[in-house]
Design a protein around this motif. Structure first.
Motif, short mmCIF file in Angstrom:
data_model
loop_
_atom_site.label_atom_id
_atom_site.label_comp_id
_atom_site.label_asym_id
_atom_site.label_seq_id
_atom_site.Cartn_x
_atom_site.Cartn_y
_atom_site.Cartn_z
N PHE A 21 0.80 -1.22 0.00
CA PHE A 21 0.00 0.00 0.00
C PHE A 21 0.84 1.28 0.00
O PHE A 21 0.39 2.32 -0.49
CB PHE A 21 -0.93 0.02 1.21
N GLU A 80 -9.29 8.61 -1.07
CA GLU A 80 -10.61 8.50 -0.44
C GLU A 80 -11.70 8.93 -1.39
O GLU A 80 -12.75 8.28 -1.48
CB GLU A 80 -10.65 9.37 0.82
N SER A 107 -12.20 6.25 -4.21
CA SER A 107 -12.82 5.01 -3.71
C SER A 107 -14.30 5.22 -3.43
O SER A 107 -15.10 4.27 -3.52
CB SER A 107 -12.10 4.51 -2.46
N GLY A 160 -10.94 -0.67 -3.54
CA GLY A 160 -10.62 -1.19 -2.22
C GLY A 160 -9.18 -0.88 -1.82
O GLY A 160 -8.90 -0.54 -0.67
N VAL A 161 -8.25 -1.00 -2.78
CA VAL A 161 -6.85 -0.68 -2.51
C VAL A 161 -6.70 0.79 -2.12
O VAL A 161 -6.02 1.12 -1.13
CB VAL A 161 -5.98 -0.98 -3.76
N SER A 192 -8.99 2.80 -0.89
CA SER A 192 -9.64 3.05 0.39
C SER A 192 -8.74 2.61 1.55
O SER A 192 -8.57 3.34 2.54
CB SER A 192 -10.97 2.30 0.46
N GLN A 193 -8.13 1.43 1.43
CA GLN A 193 -7.27 0.92 2.49
C GLN A 193 -5.98 1.73 2.61
O GLN A 193 -5.49 1.98 3.71
CB GLN A 193 -6.96 -0.55 2.23
N LYS A 238 -6.80 4.99 4.39
CA LYS A 238 -7.05 4.76 5.82
C LYS A 238 -5.74 4.49 6.56
O LYS A 238 -5.51 5.01 7.66
CB LYS A 238 -8.00 3.58 6.01
N GLN A 239 -4.87 3.70 5.94
CA GLN A 239 -3.59 3.39 6.59
C GLN A 239 -2.77 4.66 6.79
O GLN A 239 -2.17 4.87 7.85
CB GLN A 239 -2.82 2.38 5.75
N SER A 268 -2.19 -0.56 16.56
CA SER A 268 -2.62 -1.44 15.46
C SER A 268 -1.71 -2.64 15.36
O SER A 268 -0.65 -2.71 15.99
CB SER A 268 -2.59 -0.67 14.14
#
Length: 368
Positions: free
Chosen positions: A208, A225, A228, A265-266, A268-269, A272-273, A313
């Motif tokens: 990512f 963001e 996505s 999805g990639v 979005s993740q 978020k990360q 995390s």
């Protein structure tokens, strides 16, 4: 259709911008040749049947381009308006979209344009913070949403190339594009970079954090963001984004940019990360030195790829740039070529275009 809204000169300009050729005249009307069709366009309104010829030409264009005639009329009347077509593919009948997905898509289009505008104004950023400026606010206020088009559910944003008070000077010698055009060029470039990054992640050749390698091309957590969000409320539908460039200016070229649900999805993740890590504070990275950077402009730094452990995390497999003093760098840099495993504990910070770590007092520990 409102025939009186069709200006013969504007229609001729529209045809020329789309590759039609003027092949002379026939009985006072200009003959425009397309791929398989000819259109008769009166040079001006002079005879009773001129409006009929103009309306017939627009009707034929609507069929050839598979677009509503009203939309073509808008493009003819507004030569200095770029368009953004977002073709969503919801699991519903063509021309409909679930309410929550529709709301999310409109918000995402706004955020996408906002992020591109801020990138033009502020420069590339990994994460944008603070409020948008008056310039960006005015730009967003000038954008209009058009009617949906046939084919799944298509949102159209009409983006003025420039405000009216500067349009008169657009054709003077000036190498700088007006703000609206700069925004869409920046957005288009960033979207293509994001698509490339996603492809690498999906193929397993990158993680990512590859998103951070494309910040200079306009990719940011904010853009990820926004993009996505076009995949539906569940981030599980494919979509595409195409820019229609205004014919009043020289325009870039490029096909529509396709995003699969997996790509969404990639993104979005990845976003978020990045946001989670920007808030995490202290962390530990254990791995090998992947890259070195040393110049006279910025502090020296090394890039460590391995396992990042935070208190909030699970461990993440990724790379982090670690900022060092010159003395630390000179002693640590040779380990890059030895492929030695090192460990660094410090505070994560977001500084413009990068996520960085600044070591605590323990510095860089050599594991093996």
């Amino acid at each position: 259709m409102n025939e009186l809204a069709i200006d013969p000169a504007s229609l001729a300009g529209y045809l020329a911008s789309r590759g039609w050729r003027n092949e002379g005249t026939w009985r006072g009307a200009e003959v425009w040749q397309g791929a398989d069709t000819r259109l008769l366009i009166p040079p001006q309104r002079e005879y009773p049947d001129d409006d009929e010829l103009l309306a017939e030409a627009v009707a034929k264009l609507a069929v050839l381009e598979d677009r509503p005639a009203e939309e073509i009329l808008l493009d003819i009347a507004e030569p200095l308006v770029d368009t953004v077509d977002v073709r969503t593919q919801p699991d519903t009948p063509s021309g409909t979209i679930p309410l929550l997905s529709g709301v999310k898509a409109v918000d995402s289009i706004c955020e996408l344009l906002d992020t591109a505008a801020r990138t033009v104004e502020e420069g590339p950023r990994l994460i944008f913070t603070g409020r948008r400026s008056g310039v960006v606010q005015d730009f967003l206020g000038s954008v209009r949403l058009g009617t949906s088009k046939p084919g799944s559910y298509i949102f159209t944003a009409r983006v003025p190339v420039a405000s009216r008070d500067v349009q008169a000077s657009l054709f003077e010698e000036d190498d700088t594009d007006p703000f609206g055009r700069q925004v869409l060029v920046t957005m288009d470039k960033a979207l293509r970079a994001a698509q490339t990054a996603c492809t690498q992640v999906i193929r397993g050749t990158a993680s990512f954090d590859i998103i951070e390698e494309y910040v200079d091309q306009g990719v940011s957590a904010d853009l990820c963001e926004a993009v996505s969000g076009l995949a539906g409320h569940g981030v599980d539908r494919p979509f595409s984004i195409a820019v229609g460039w205004a014919r009043g200016l020289d325009s870039p070229s490029g096909e529509a940019i396709e995003f699969s649900a997996t790509m969404a999805g990639v993104l979005s993740q990845a976003a978020k990360q990045l946001r989670d890590l920007a808030r995490v504070g202290t962390a530990t990275i254990t791995g090998v030195i992947e890259d070195l950077h040393y110049d006279d402009v910025e502090p020296p730094r090394i890039k460590i790829r391995g396992e990042l452990q935070t208190s909030s995390s699970e461990s993440l497999a990724r790379a982090i740039w670690v900022v060092l003093s010159r003395r630390q760098y000179e002693s640590i840099a040779p380990l890059h070529y030895q492929r030695a495993t090192v460990r660094v504990r410090g505070r994560l910070t977001t500084t413009g275009r990068r996520l960085e770590m600044r070591p605590d007092r323990t510095g860089v520990e050599i594991i093996s």
